[in-house]
Design a protein around this motif. Structure first.
Motif, mmCIF file in Angstrom:
data_model
loop_
_atom_site.group_PDB
_atom_site.id
_atom_site.type_symbol
_atom_site.label_atom_id
_atom_site.label_comp_id
_atom_site.label_asym_id
_atom_site.label_seq_id
_atom_site.Cartn_x
_atom_site.Cartn_y
_atom_site.Cartn_z
ATOM 1 N N HIS A 162 27.148 43.849 45.875
ATOM 2 C CA HIS A 162 27.257 43.395 44.486
ATOM 3 C C HIS A 162 27.419 41.875 44.501
ATOM 4 O O HIS A 162 28.193 41.345 45.295
ATOM 5 N N LEU A 163 26.705 41.178 43.636
ATOM 6 C CA LEU A 163 26.748 39.716 43.631
ATOM 7 C C LEU A 163 27.191 39.190 42.279
ATOM 8 O O LEU A 163 26.884 39.777 41.237
ATOM 9 N N VAL A 164 27.902 38.069 42.318
ATOM 10 C CA VAL A 164 28.340 37.429 41.074
ATOM 11 C C VAL A 164 28.498 35.933 41.322
ATOM 12 O O VAL A 164 28.934 35.514 42.391
ATOM 13 N N GLY A 165 28.094 35.128 40.333
ATOM 14 C CA GLY A 165 28.225 33.679 40.442
ATOM 15 C C GLY A 165 28.920 33.092 39.237
ATOM 16 O O GLY A 165 29.432 33.817 38.372
ATOM 17 N N GLN A 173 35.007 51.171 39.859
ATOM 18 C CA GLN A 173 34.374 52.155 40.732
ATOM 19 C C GLN A 173 34.206 51.683 42.175
ATOM 20 O O GLN A 173 33.751 52.447 43.024
ATOM 21 N N LEU A 174 34.586 50.448 42.463
ATOM 22 C CA LEU A 174 34.402 49.927 43.817
ATOM 23 C C LEU A 174 35.294 50.649 44.818
ATOM 24 O O LEU A 174 36.415 51.051 44.510
ATOM 25 N N GLY A 175 34.774 50.781 46.033
ATOM 26 C CA GLY A 175 35.533 51.434 47.095
ATOM 27 C C GLY A 175 35.292 50.769 48.435
ATOM 28 O O GLY A 175 34.832 49.637 48.523
ATOM 29 N N ARG A 176 35.555 51.517 49.507
ATOM 30 C CA ARG A 176 35.506 50.961 50.850
ATOM 31 C C ARG A 176 34.096 50.616 51.313
ATOM 32 O O ARG A 176 33.918 49.821 52.242
ATOM 33 N N LYS A 177 33.092 51.183 50.696
ATOM 34 C CA LYS A 177 31.717 50.918 51.104
ATOM 35 C C LYS A 177 31.106 49.717 50.385
ATOM 36 O O LYS A 177 29.957 49.362 50.644
ATOM 37 N N ASP A 178 31.863 49.096 49.506
ATOM 38 C CA ASP A 178 31.310 48.024 48.678
ATOM 39 C C ASP A 178 31.591 46.642 49.261
ATOM 40 O O ASP A 178 32.661 46.388 49.827
ATOM 41 N N VAL A 179 30.607 45.769 49.090
ATOM 42 C CA VAL A 179 30.740 44.358 49.468
ATOM 43 C C VAL A 179 30.424 43.524 48.235
ATOM 44 O O VAL A 179 29.358 43.676 47.637
ATOM 45 N N VAL A 180 31.338 42.671 47.845
ATOM 46 C CA VAL A 180 31.093 41.759 46.725
ATOM 47 C C VAL A 180 30.874 40.361 47.284
ATOM 48 O O VAL A 180 31.702 39.839 48.027
ATOM 49 N N VAL A 181 29.730 39.795 46.945
ATOM 50 C CA VAL A 181 29.377 38.434 47.364
ATOM 51 C C VAL A 181 29.534 37.549 46.138
ATOM 52 O O VAL A 181 28.841 37.737 45.132
#
Length: 290
Positions: A145-148, A186-194
């Motif tokens: 998941h990406l956010v700027g 809904q984020l969990g252990r498999k999620d990566v936020v950039v």
């Protein structure tokens, strides 16, 4: 500015005496607030004498402790600098920002400054951090998941759109409040936020990073040399220079870093990325998009 005061202290730890290293560790442990404590307070916390605190400042290259504190004030001012304040202090108003006192234009104004910033970004890049970012973005089991921010959302989109062509499970954090809350919940252990956060830092980016870590996910932060507060919750921090020849920070070094990252992710995914790219192009052709 090439490094923070904290970086300078870490780099000089080996030059300090055992007692002076105690002082340095106290300064780093509570950085930056600890630097503004009194000499007596720092000495007490480090279990050393006041003269040892003063010698530590001198060994770090400062004329005295007030000089060290002044360096940190300048750093904090830089962290919160805006285009307005940079314009007022850069010489842009009288045409001298590019180093030409007569205000005349060169063949490529600012090009040398930006090229040096790109070179410095890669020279100071931590190899381990870069490879860890590649590993996270290449792991097919993870969702990316990406956010700027105000301007850096463009960089988040650039990276995200490339990753979408290489692998599954890539998305952008929604802009809408309800949608963003739902996605983060809904984020969990498999999620990566950039996330991308450059001065002037945005409070929500730090909150997002903290939420992701609390839910067991991973956080990759792109930021400047002064470091976004979100880095306190990051698994990977990728810094890039922002020096430019105008009051606006340059994002060119970050873009170059992103393109290097994309190339490494592609190499790591190998045949799987190739197949994903072919499937995407086939879909685009069927939709009349190519």
């Amino acid at each position: 500015m090439s490094s923070t005061l904290a970086d300078e202290i870490r780099d000089r730890l080996g030059d300090l005496s055992p007692a002076e290293r105690k002082v340095a560790r106290v300064l780093l442990a509570g950085y930056p607030a600890s630097v503004f404590e009194t000499v007596a307070t720092i000495a007490e916390r480090a279990s050393v004498s006041a003269p040892t605190v003063l010698r530590c400042a001198s060994r770090l290259g400062y004329r005295g402790f007030p000089d060290l504190q002044a360096a940190l004030r300048a750093e904090l001012d830089a962290r919160t600098a805006s285009p307005v304040t940079l314009y007022e202090t850069s010489g842009a108003r009288d045409g001298t920002a590019s180093g030409r006192a007569d205000g005349s234009e060169g063949a490529a104004p600012g090009s040398t400054v930006v090229l040096r910033a790109v070179e410095k970004t890669f020279r100071e890049l931590t190899t381990h951090e870069f490879h860890e970012a590649v590993a996270l973005m290449s792991d097919p089991r993870r969702r990316i998941h990406l956010v700027g921010g105000r301007f850096t959302h463009l960089l988040a989109q650039y990276l995200g759109l490339h990753l979408m062509q290489l692998r599954q499970y890539v998305s952008f954090l929604p802009d809408g409040h309800v949608e963003r809350v739902s996605a983060l919940t809904q984020l969990g252990r498999k999620d990566v936020v950039v996330l991308f956060d450059y001065r002037r830092y945005e409070e929500d980016k730090t909150a997002v990073a903290e939420l992701v870590r609390e839910r067991g996910g991973k956080v990759v932060v792109f930021t400047d040399p002064w470091l976004s507060p979100a880095t306190a919750h990051a698994d990977v921090v990728l810094t890039s220079q922002v020096t430019s020849d105008s009051p606006y920070d340059s994002l060119t070094p970050t873009l170059a870093l992103i393109e290097a990252l994309i190339g490494s992710v592609l190499d790591r995914l190998g045949a799987d990325a190739h197949e994903h790219m072919k499937a995407g192009e086939d879909t685009a052709r069927r939709l009349g998009l190519l």
